[in-house]
Design an enzyme around this catalytic site. Structure first.
Site: not given
Length: 411
Positions: A125, A302
């Site tokens: 992530d 992201d």
């Protein structure tokens, strides 16, 4: 949690020793295909397309630097209240499913922690900065693999407690440790991590046992370097860059550079424009049917977010300028499926077509839902969030060395 489907593979191309040597091929790691964003009848499951929140990160930014110093209009949004039917979807923002035309996917890989090695399937992530996995003493966790600190000769418990807060009000917490961590042979020592011992919701389980954050140290609630920063400082990667190639198959995370076989031309880098800890760059534009409908805004890149989000008013204005757009309520929009627009993004250089992933599929009313929604996430008046809807259409490099994000067309 989510039903499991077919396995795909993700290759991690990497460097694996203190004297780095580039490997020509990576190590293949299973990736679990999760439940789709569509129902059995092929229409969009609107309950599954819910807001993904950076509330926890904003609390961290406010504590460390003050939101007023991050971005104009930034604020900490209230805890979300959603129907019980979608509570199970409100997991850690870091473990959002990715969107493609056939359903949702979650990009996971296997890492090892401790001596002897204990293996875990985690999410990679770029929107957070901490490594955490489920502890063997976790109350209510539903992971497949659990970390037992006492079984590792290199584990050292640290002072303090790690706490995770999510947009639906659920939380998880646990003690803090340092231990050896390896991602397919790229091994570091004394990496700070947390072993979650309690949770208030389904935050771990299904195909993921935890998360590896790859954003900047400024976002770390552990007050420690993320894994990749540790790898740089310990000299186990030859460069401070990692690249993402997200696709339906043969997806790849490349540690220590970029995989030039997967993109064409040169990488186009854009400087990180904020010291908040996000991979945030400025100068973005969205082009629909050849017309620029939004420009001059910042974007957080992201990998832990599925879709695209902008401030509610800005996204509303965007769609008002596009013929055929229909508001579905709750900040979501659609177009006639027979006349769905072409959509491109640019940061002032190359222009990237994201039309294939921008169309989420048909709604129950017969329109096709768009992947860009309006949400006031508290990120600021001119800060948008670009997730895997964008990243699946271009090769993306995150450069610690250059403090920049780079893009290139897919090969």
């Amino acid at each position: 949690m989510f039903c499991k489907a077919s396995l795909l593979t993700v290759a991690l191309a990497l460097l694996a020793s203190a004297t780095p040597v580039t490997r020509e091929t990576g190590i293949r790691i299973p990736i679990q295909k999760r439940s789709a964003l569509t129902k059995a009848d092929g229409t969009v499951d609107r309950d599954a397309v819910i807001r993904e929140t950076h509330r926890r990160n904003l609390i961290t930014i406010d504590r460390k630097m003050g939101l007023e110093n991050y971005a104009e209009g930034a604020y900490i949004p209230p805890v979300a209240h959603v129907p019980a039917s979608v509570q199970r979807r409100l997991e850690a923002r870091q473990s959002e499913a990715l969107t493609d035309q056939e359903g949702g996917e979650q990009w996971t890989g296997t890492i090892s922690i401790g001596t002897p090695a204990q293996e875990f399937v985690i999410d990679f992530d770029t929107g957070s900065s901490d490594l955490w996995v489920a502890s063997s003493s976790c109350s209510g966790c539903d992971a497949s693999n659990y970390y037992t600190a006492s079984d590792s000769s290199t584990s050292q418990e640290q002072s303090g407690t790690f706490d995770i807060e999510y947009g639906d009000g659920s939380e998880a917490s646990g003690p803090i440790y340092t231990d050896d961590v390896s991602v397919a042979g790229v091994a570091v020592t004394s990496q700070t991590l947390s072993a979650v011992t309690s949770e208030s919701g389904n935050l771990v389980g299904d195909v993921a046992d935890g998360l590896m954050g790859m954003a900047f140290p400024a976002l770390s609630q552990l007050e420690a370097d993320p894994y990749f920063w540790t790898a740089i400082s310990q000299g186990v990667v030859s460069s401070g860059e990692f690249g993402f190639y997200l696709a339906g198959s043969d997806s790849e995370l490349y540690l220590g550079g970029s995989d030039s076989n997967l993109y064409s031309g040169d990488l186009e880098f854009h400087d990180v424009s904020s010291d908040s800890g996000f991979w945030q760059i400025s100068g973005a534009s969205i082009i629909i049917n050849g017309e620029t409908v939004a420009s001059g805004f910042a974007t957080i890149i992201d990998s832990g977010t599925t879709l695209m989000y902008g401030p509610t008013s800005a996204v509303g204005s965007l769609y008002e300028n596009v013929s055929g757009s229909v508001s579905l309520g709750d900040g979501t929009y659609a177009f006639p499926c027979s006349d769905f627009p072409t959509v491109e993004v640019t940061w002032g250089g190359n222009t990237y077509d994201i039309s294939n992933t921008f169309n989420l599929g048909e709604t129950s009313n017969g329109e096709c839902q768009a992947a860009l929604g309006g949400e006031d996430l508290g990120l600021g008046n001119n800060v948008w969030l670009f997730g895997d809807t964008v990243m699946q259409n271009l090769y993306t490099v995150f450069s610690v060395d250059q403090n920049a994000v780079g893009f290139a067309p897919l090969a």
